[in-house]
Design a protein around this motif. Structure first.
Motif, PDB file in Angstrom:
ATOM      1  N   ASP A  77       2.744   0.121   3.771  1.00 44.35           N
ATOM      2  CA  ASP A  77       1.517  -0.045   4.537  1.00 44.35           C
ATOM      3  C   ASP A  77       1.207   1.236   5.223  1.00 44.35           C
ATOM      4  OD1 ASP A  77      -0.614  -0.450   6.394  1.00 44.35           O
ATOM      5  OD2 ASP A  77      -0.361  -2.634   6.656  1.00 44.35           O
ATOM      6  N   SER A  78       0.570   2.384   4.633  1.00 42.87           N
ATOM      7  CA  SER A  78       0.351   3.535   5.209  1.00 42.87           C
ATOM      8  C   SER A  78      -0.632   3.665   6.514  1.00 42.87           C
ATOM      9  CB  SER A  78      -0.153   4.370   4.282  1.00 42.87           C
ATOM     10  OG  SER A  78      -1.476   4.048   3.659  1.00 42.87           O
ATOM     11  N   ALA A  79      -1.518   2.430   6.550  1.00 36.53           N
ATOM     12  CA  ALA A  79      -2.321   2.514   7.747  1.00 36.53           C
ATOM     13  C   ALA A  79      -1.431   1.980   8.965  1.00 36.53           C
ATOM     14  CB  ALA A  79      -3.599   1.716   7.540  1.00 36.53           C
ATOM     15  N   ARG A  80      -0.663   1.377   9.007  1.00 39.15           N
ATOM     16  CA  ARG A  80       0.230   0.602  10.175  1.00 39.15           C
ATOM     17  C   ARG A  80       1.674   1.269  10.078  1.00 39.15           C
ATOM     18  NH1 ARG A  80       1.325  -4.210  10.617  1.00 39.15           N
ATOM     19  NH2 ARG A  80       1.517  -4.815   8.312  1.00 39.15           N
ATOM     20  N   SER A  81       1.932   2.215   9.116  1.00 38.42           N
ATOM     21  CA  SER A  81       3.034   2.700   9.098  1.00 38.42           C
ATOM     22  C   SER A  81       4.321   1.732   9.020  1.00 38.42           C
ATOM     23  CB  SER A  81       3.484   3.747  10.070  1.00 38.42           C
ATOM     24  OG  SER A  81       2.369   4.608  10.086  1.00 38.42           O
ATOM     25  N   VAL A  82       4.344   0.828   8.378  1.00 42.26           N
ATOM     26  CA  VAL A  82       5.308  -0.282   8.437  1.00 42.26           C
ATOM     27  C   VAL A  82       5.459  -0.623   6.673  1.00 42.26           C
ATOM     28  CG1 VAL A  82       5.024  -1.470  10.523  1.00 42.26           C
ATOM     29  CG2 VAL A  82       3.560  -2.391   8.405  1.00 42.26           C
ATOM     30  N   VAL A  83       6.884  -0.830   6.437  1.00 39.41           N
ATOM     31  CA  VAL A  83       7.125  -1.624   5.185  1.00 39.41           C
ATOM     32  C   VAL A  83       7.049  -3.074   5.085  1.00 39.41           C
ATOM     33  CG1 VAL A  83       8.917  -1.958   3.453  1.00 39.41           C
ATOM     34  CG2 VAL A  83       8.788   0.494   4.656  1.00 39.41           C
ATOM     35  N   VAL A  84       6.115  -3.667   4.585  1.00 38.56           N
ATOM     36  CA  VAL A  84       6.079  -5.059   4.003  1.00 38.56           C
ATOM     37  C   VAL A  84       7.177  -5.584   3.218  1.00 38.56           C
ATOM     38  CG1 VAL A  84       4.248  -7.038   3.732  1.00 38.56           C
ATOM     39  CG2 VAL A  84       3.512  -4.791   4.789  1.00 38.56           C
ATOM     40  N   GLY A 119      10.012 -15.321  -5.375  1.00 35.36           N
ATOM     41  CA  GLY A 119      10.490 -14.025  -5.648  1.00 35.36           C
ATOM     42  C   GLY A 119       9.903 -13.481  -6.991  1.00 35.36           C
ATOM     43  N   GLU A 120      10.175 -12.307  -7.184  1.00 29.76           N
ATOM     44  CA  GLU A 120       9.961 -11.693  -8.272  1.00 29.76           C
ATOM     45  C   GLU A 120       8.397 -11.422  -8.695  1.00 29.76           C
ATOM     46  OE1 GLU A 120      13.295 -13.174 -11.363  1.00 29.76           O
ATOM     47  OE2 GLU A 120      12.145 -14.908 -10.549  1.00 29.76           O
ATOM     48  N   ASN A 121       7.706 -11.627  -7.468  1.00 31.93           N
ATOM     49  CA  ASN A 121       6.157 -11.321  -7.496  1.00 31.93           C
ATOM     50  C   ASN A 121       5.767 -10.009  -7.536  1.00 31.93           C
ATOM     51  OD1 ASN A 121       7.331 -12.265  -4.697  1.00 31.93           O
ATOM     52  ND2 ASN A 121       5.719 -10.597  -4.335  1.00 31.93           N
ATOM     53  N   GLY A 122       4.555  -9.565  -7.746  1.00 33.94           N
ATOM     54  CA  GLY A 122       3.975  -8.213  -7.689  1.00 33.94           C
ATOM     55  C   GLY A 122       3.654  -7.921  -6.222  1.00 33.94           C
ATOM     56  N   LEU A 123       3.871  -6.948  -5.757  1.00 34.38           N
ATOM     57  CA  LEU A 123       3.333  -6.552  -4.509  1.00 34.38           C
ATOM     58  C   LEU A 123       3.055  -4.942  -4.063  1.00 34.38           C
ATOM     59  CD1 LEU A 123       3.583  -8.281  -1.421  1.00 34.38           C
ATOM     60  CD2 LEU A 123       5.504  -6.696  -0.989  1.00 34.38           C
ATOM     61  N   ALA A 124       1.715  -4.748  -3.819  1.00 36.87           N
ATOM     62  CA  ALA A 124       1.133  -3.596  -3.519  1.00 36.87           C
ATOM     63  C   ALA A 124       0.516  -3.354  -2.484  1.00 36.87           C
ATOM     64  CB  ALA A 124       0.543  -2.896  -5.166  1.00 36.87           C
ATOM     65  N   TYR A 125       0.288  -2.089  -1.974  1.00 41.22           N
ATOM     66  CA  TYR A 125      -0.374  -1.943  -0.641  1.00 41.22           C
ATOM     67  C   TYR A 125      -1.869  -1.079  -1.113  1.00 41.22           C
ATOM     68  CZ  TYR A 125      -2.335   0.026   3.725  1.00 41.22           C
ATOM     69  OH  TYR A 125      -3.235   0.220   4.823  1.00 41.22           O
ATOM     70  N   ASP A 126      -2.781  -1.575  -0.886  1.00 46.73           N
ATOM     71  CA  ASP A 126      -4.193  -0.957  -1.194  1.00 46.73           C
ATOM     72  C   ASP A 126      -4.749  -0.057  -0.067  1.00 46.73           C
ATOM     73  OD1 ASP A 126      -6.961  -0.436  -1.262  1.00 46.73           O
ATOM     74  OD2 ASP A 126      -7.424  -2.005  -2.826  1.00 46.73           O
ATOM     75  N   SER A 127      -4.611   1.095   0.056  1.00 43.38           N
ATOM     76  CA  SER A 127      -4.963   1.985   1.136  1.00 43.38           C
ATOM     77  C   SER A 127      -6.443   2.151   1.646  1.00 43.38           C
ATOM     78  CB  SER A 127      -4.394   3.638   0.940  1.00 43.38           C
ATOM     79  OG  SER A 127      -5.052   3.853  -0.177  1.00 43.38           O
ATOM     80  N   VAL A 128      -7.220   1.718   0.687  1.00 46.84           N
ATOM     81  CA  VAL A 128      -8.763   1.590   0.824  1.00 46.84           C
ATOM     82  C   VAL A 128      -8.919   0.096   1.594  1.00 46.84           C
ATOM     83  CG1 VAL A 128     -10.923   1.484  -0.076  1.00 46.84           C
ATOM     84  CG2 VAL A 128      -9.346   3.228  -0.911  1.00 46.84           C
ATOM     85  N   ALA A 129      -8.425  -0.755   1.088  1.00 45.04           N
ATOM     86  CA  ALA A 129      -8.833  -1.976   1.832  1.00 45.04           C
ATOM     87  C   ALA A 129      -7.642  -2.289   2.786  1.00 45.04           C
ATOM     88  CB  ALA A 129      -8.442  -3.470   0.695  1.00 45.04           C
ATOM     89  N   GLN A 130      -6.632  -1.503   2.950  1.00 47.79           N
ATOM     90  CA  GLN A 130      -5.894  -1.622   4.047  1.00 47.79           C
ATOM     91  C   GLN A 130      -5.333  -3.075   4.291  1.00 47.79           C
ATOM     92  OE1 GLN A 130      -7.488  -0.042   7.928  1.00 47.79           O
ATOM     93  NE2 GLN A 130      -7.262   2.270   6.854  1.00 47.79           N
ATOM     94  N   ARG A 131      -4.713  -3.551   2.784  1.00 52.38           N
ATOM     95  CA  ARG A 131      -4.083  -4.732   2.910  1.00 52.38           C
ATOM     96  C   ARG A 131      -3.028  -4.762   1.704  1.00 52.38           C
ATOM     97  NH1 ARG A 131      -7.275  -5.251   6.419  1.00 52.38           N
ATOM     98  NH2 ARG A 131      -8.604  -6.894   6.990  1.00 52.38           N
ATOM     99  N   THR A 132      -2.049  -5.607   1.854  1.00 49.21           N
ATOM    100  CA  THR A 132      -0.977  -5.437   1.103  1.00 49.21           C
ATOM    101  C   THR A 132      -1.343  -6.846   0.070  1.00 49.21           C
ATOM    102  OG1 THR A 132       0.465  -4.633   2.462  1.00 49.21           O
ATOM    103  CG2 THR A 132       1.592  -6.043   0.683  1.00 49.21           C
ATOM    104  N   PHE A 133      -1.190  -6.568  -1.098  1.00 49.71           N
ATOM    105  CA  PHE A 133      -1.453  -7.609  -2.176  1.00 49.71           C
ATOM    106  C   PHE A 133      -0.643  -8.179  -2.859  1.00 49.71           C
ATOM    107  CE2 PHE A 133      -5.473  -5.747  -1.519  1.00 49.71           C
ATOM    108  CZ  PHE A 133      -6.472  -6.696  -1.614  1.00 49.71           C
ATOM    109  N   LEU A 134      -0.421  -9.497  -3.220  1.00 53.45           N
ATOM    110  CA  LEU A 134       0.741 -10.262  -3.943  1.00 53.45           C
ATOM    111  C   LEU A 134       0.153 -10.823  -4.881  1.00 53.45           C
ATOM    112  CD1 LEU A 134       3.401 -12.312  -2.098  1.00 53.45           C
ATOM    113  CD2 LEU A 134       1.948 -13.317  -4.152  1.00 53.45           C
ATOM    114  N   PHE A 135       0.732 -10.697  -6.176  1.00 50.23           N
ATOM    115  CA  PHE A 135       0.288 -11.517  -7.272  1.00 50.23           C
ATOM    116  C   PHE A 135       1.522 -12.074  -7.944  1.00 50.23           C
ATOM    117  CE2 PHE A 135      -0.331 -12.719 -11.720  1.00 50.23           C
ATOM    118  CZ  PHE A 135      -1.537 -13.252 -11.671  1.00 50.23           C
ATOM    119  N   GLY A 136       1.389 -13.592  -8.460  1.00 52.21           N
ATOM    120  CA  GLY A 136       2.557 -14.175  -9.220  1.00 52.21           C
ATOM    121  C   GLY A 136       3.967 -14.337  -8.543  1.00 52.21           C
ATOM    122  N   GLY A 137       4.829 -14.438  -9.132  1.00 53.12           N
ATOM    123  CA  GLY A 137       6.067 -14.591  -8.800  1.00 53.12           C
ATOM    124  C   GLY A 137       6.600 -16.034  -9.356  1.00 53.12           C
ATOM    125  N   SER A 138       7.549 -16.513  -8.961  1.00 53.12           N
ATOM    126  CA  SER A 138       8.514 -17.618  -9.445  1.00 53.12           C
ATOM    127  C   SER A 138       9.350 -18.382  -8.323  1.00 53.12           C
ATOM    128  CB  SER A 138       9.365 -17.500 -10.587  1.00 53.12           C
ATOM    129  OG  SER A 138       9.984 -18.636 -10.941  1.00 53.12           O
TER     130      SER A 138
END
Length: 182
Positions: free
Chosen positions: A54-61, A94-113
């Motif tokens: 998360d580049s806006a808050r300078s943390v790893v989620v 676990g095994e989900n997708g996780l990515a930070y959107d720098s415009v929305a300033q949100r981390t998004f999660l999709f799927g997993g098991s």
């Protein structure tokens, strides 16, 4: 033409020796090294969890994964310590997708098991709370091991691949789809 072993060894030694100087730099810039950190607080040991910066808050989620059980906790790394940021939100997985959107300033999660069920849901993390993201219209199928990244040049999340079900030996369970979220 056959290359003599000593010539190859000399070439390898010469190239390897030029990668990093005693002053700690090489042609592309400073030399980088892994450094083990010993934070006062950290998540329990686990596997198949995901991280996003998360580049806006300078943390790893950090979300979920599998340890002694399937986990659904959220942690953040500030460069010196881990902080447990949430215990509620998406179902443990676990095994989900996780990515930070720098415009929305949100981390998004999709799927997993969770080892029994593959998920097809989407969530966003604002640094305080997870919120379910409703998806209307077409959407990716339930999957785990799908990888997700934010493409800042086009302002979209890209989700690729993954697998359905638990049978990794069946090639038909592997997914080669590409989806974009904009």
């Amino acid at each position: 033409m056959r290359i003599k072993p000593f010539v190859v060894a000399s070439l390898v030694a010469s190239v390897a020796g030029s990668l990093c100087s005693p002053q700690g730099s090489h042609a592309e810039g400073p030399c980088l090294n892994w450094i083990e950190r010993h934070p006062a607080t950290s998540p329990s040991g686990r596997q198949i969890h995901e991280l996003a910066y998360d580049s806006a808050r300078s943390v790893v989620v950090f979300f979920g994964g599998w340890g002694s059980s399937v986990l659904g906790d959220t942690w953040e790394w500030n460069g010196s310590n881990w902080t447990q940021a949430a215990t509620t939100g998406p179902a443990p997985r676990g095994e989900n997708g996780l990515a930070y959107d720098s415009v929305a300033q949100r981390t998004f999660l999709f799927g997993g098991s969770n080892g029994t069920v593959d998920f097809d849901d989407m969530w966003k993390w604002d640094g305080t709370v997870w919120t379910s993201v409703p998806i209307s219209g077409p959407k990716p199928s339930a999957r785990h091991h799908g990888l997700m990244v934010y493409d800042s040049a086009r302002n979209v999340l890209v989700l690729y691949g993954g697998r359905k079900g638990l049978d990794g030996s069946d090639p038909s369970n592997y997914n080669g789809e590409t989806w974009e979220w904009d």
